[in-house]
Design a protein around this motif. Structure first.
Motif: not given
Length: 257
Positions: A219-229, A239-257
């Protein structure tokens, strides 16, 4: 939001294999761990892996150390090796642990030692342009939202921050409350989905839940790393499937980033 992976996700793989997987998953960065891939004090390895990472067009988000604040003995001097390794690696941030004792067992004197050491290492790191980030983890002084917030307020240093990851065995509501408690200091995020380490699940199963966490954090608009662990069964395919999910999460949030 930048996306990455912690090298500890694949402790049994070589650095080059991790770099290749990171590129295949179209991620931005790697947090190199000190336990296996970049041992503290091994400057040649730090230099080689740093160069290899950047030569492949990837960033180094951080150095995942296992330095524990106020765990003295030889450990106080050991931070110098951690710091030197991070600098040679080219990491802008060092992850450390908030002591060796859970908040329910920690005395005021012990908390004071952790605070003092946090300030000490933060001062040392700042001279090299490197920041300090606490692991948000059980059996340390960041094991509850109340203790984590108190600790950050007590440290009160402009070069000390905290990671965030979902606390185990608590509700989504409580996890969101933990974000709110330490939000001013949250930098990188460790992303995974499980009820216990032995019962790891597909990240896609937690996509809706994680959307709530990431929306709150960013919400604060700061740049951060979201790191798979860590991933289910430690498998490359997962890992590759989860990475695709992570990309989808970013895409969903993109309007607010």
């Amino acid at each position: 939001m930048k996306l990455g992976v912690c090298s500890v996700t694949f402790r049994d793989k070589s650095p080059q294999e991790i770099i290749d997987l990171t590129k295949q998953a179209a991620l931005d960065a790697i947090e190199w761990g000190a336990d296996t891939h970049v041992p503290a004090g091994d400057m040649q390895t730090a230099q080689e892996i740093g160069e290899a990472t950047r030569n492949q067009g990837l960033e180094i988000s951080s150095y995942g150390s296992y330095y524990r604040l106020a765990d003295y003995g030889d450990n106080e001097e050991a931070f110098q090796e951690v710091l030197q390794s991070a600098e040679v690696l080219g990491a802008p941030a060092i992850r450390v642990w908030a002591g060796v004792t859970g908040s329910d067992k920690a005395s005021d004197d012990y908390r004071g030692l952790v605070v003092q050491d946090a300030r000490r290492v933060a001062d040392l790191a700042s001279k090299h342009g490197i920041s300090i980030h606490l692991e948000f983890h059980g059996n340390t002084l960041t094991d509850t939202k109340e203790s984590a917030r108190q600790l950050m307020e007590e440290i009160d240093h402009d070069n000390v921050f905290t990671y965030w990851q979902p606390p185990n065995s608590v509700s989504i509501k409580e996890r969101l409350a933990s974000i709110e408690a330490v939000k001013p200091w949250i930098t990188n995020v460790h992303i995974f989905y499980w009820y216990s380490f032995e019962d790891r699940l597909n990240l896609a199963e937690g996509q809706t839940e994680w959307l709530q966490y990431l929306r709150e954090i960013f919400q604060d608009g700061k740049e951060r790393y979201v790191l798979m662990e860590f991933v289910k069964y430690d498998e490359e395919e997962q890992f590759l499937e989860d990475a695709q999910t992570l990309h989808e999460l970013k895409q969903t949030l993109k309007p607010s980033l």
